[in-house]
Design a protein around this motif. Sequence first.
Motif, PDB file in Angstrom:
ATOM      1  N   ALA A   1       0.831  -1.205   0.000  1.00 51.64           N
ATOM      2  CA  ALA A   1       0.000   0.000   0.000  1.00 51.64           C
ATOM      3  C   ALA A   1       0.867   1.257   0.000  1.00 51.64           C
ATOM      4  N   ARG A   2       1.969   1.230   0.759  1.00 52.15           N
ATOM      5  CA  ARG A   2       2.889   2.368   0.765  1.00 52.15           C
ATOM      6  C   ARG A   2       3.523   2.559  -0.610  1.00 52.15           C
ATOM      7  N   ILE A   3       3.913   1.445  -1.240  1.00 49.96           N
ATOM      8  CA  ILE A   3       4.516   1.524  -2.571  1.00 49.96           C
ATOM      9  C   ILE A   3       3.540   2.137  -3.570  1.00 49.96           C
ATOM     10  N   ASP A   4       2.287   1.691  -3.520  1.00 51.93           N
ATOM     11  CA  ASP A   4       1.287   2.251  -4.434  1.00 51.93           C
ATOM     12  C   ASP A   4       1.070   3.731  -4.181  1.00 51.93           C
ATOM     13  N   ALA A   5       0.938   4.094  -2.905  1.00 48.80           N
ATOM     14  CA  ALA A   5       0.585   5.480  -2.575  1.00 48.80           C
ATOM     15  C   ALA A   5       1.744   6.439  -2.738  1.00 48.80           C
ATOM     16  N   HIS A   6       2.946   5.997  -2.384  1.00 44.75           N
ATOM     17  CA  HIS A   6       4.072   6.930  -2.328  1.00 44.75           C
ATOM     18  C   HIS A   6       5.133   6.674  -3.400  1.00 44.75           C
ATOM     19  N   SER A   7       5.625   5.449  -3.482  1.00 44.32           N
ATOM     20  CA  SER A   7       6.750   5.176  -4.383  1.00 44.32           C
ATOM     21  C   SER A   7       6.337   5.209  -5.846  1.00 44.32           C
ATOM     22  N   LEU A   8       5.147   4.676  -6.172  1.00 46.83           N
ATOM     23  CA  LEU A   8       4.675   4.692  -7.553  1.00 46.83           C
ATOM     24  C   LEU A   8       3.786   5.900  -7.827  1.00 46.83           C
TER      25      LEU A   8
END
Length: 389
Positions: free
Chosen positions: A89-96
């Motif tokens: 979820a962090r990757i979707d929201a922030h990293s990507l």
Amino acid sequence: MATVDRWQLPDGVEEVLPAQALVVERLRRQLLDLYRSWGYQLVIPPLMEFTESLLIGLGSDLDLLTFRMTDQLSGRTLGIRADITPQVARIDAHSLAETGITRLCYAGSTLHTRPQSLLASRSPIQVGAELYGDDTLAADVEVIRLMLATLDTVGMHEMTLDLGHVGVYEAVLANAGLDGEREATVFDALQRKSRPDLELALADMDPAIIRLITGLLDLHGDESVLDGARATFAEAVPEALAAVDALQQVAAAIRRLRPGLTIYFDLAELRGYHYHTGIVFAAYVPDHGQALANGGRYNNVGKVFSRARPATGFATDLKALMTLFSVTQIERGAISAPDLDTPGLVARVGELRAAGEVVISCLSGSPDPRCDRQLVEVDNEWLLQPLQS
């Protein structure tokens, strides 16, 4: 001074030996290839993160399962992941931070401070898929289908899909107007399906409210449960009917694609209630008491990373799947090769390995026990022959 058995592992933590590791790795590859074929992109989150991001958004259960340590570089608290979902979820929201729909999948080790059930591992290998950016029931149906396809890969075609919706419980509890402490007690009793404890917690409430809340315990079974729910909630809690309708629509969509699938409804299913926001689901197989895979909708977990997104997904444990998979289904015999470096033999061994064969050098004059064939030189050509026992 007490002796220490240095070979012992902590309770609930196990190593995966060669035969089982072969199964786990083959399953991992097959499942990630399956998810890729559905458009899910692989991500590999780190084993540990700062607890500020690792533990936010998925409730107190995850907090209790997480091992902590101090980062010697920053002095901040680190957590070893107990669940990969918040990391994705962090990757979707922030990293990507992509617009539109994002499909991500993963596979990796996790660690739990204690087992989640009596026979569960404290070091599961979690594999799963998450879909972000779509708040429709079609997204839930896609993820459920992918979960079922995951079990198909293991050869488990006889399974039961368990469906629930946290919106039913939320509507009933909102109507009851319970305070925080009593709601926690009611939640615990419902989660354990304990009618006596539930009735005790509600003893001084209005009889109509008691009937409504305890009635949740009876709303489980086949699709007739949904008709019973409508009759129960139509006047007292009409807000719950949207969740009931959603369950019926999802079940109908799944049945069109898998008409022989057994679907079980449980309107008191509260697994993951503290972060799930809609449909929740699990897959069961015969002779296995615990769910093999489960998931649900968990909108807005990305809000803590300044980007709220609709989200739905599922996860399973490769170690649990391993126990249902026969090693003989994938294990092949190996080829014994003389321990020589002649160009012809080296080239032949390379060809066989490139073709997927296992070729093992025969050291000390004894073939490896796994070998059922051998390379023999005939007229300057290396041929495969059965290995004589």
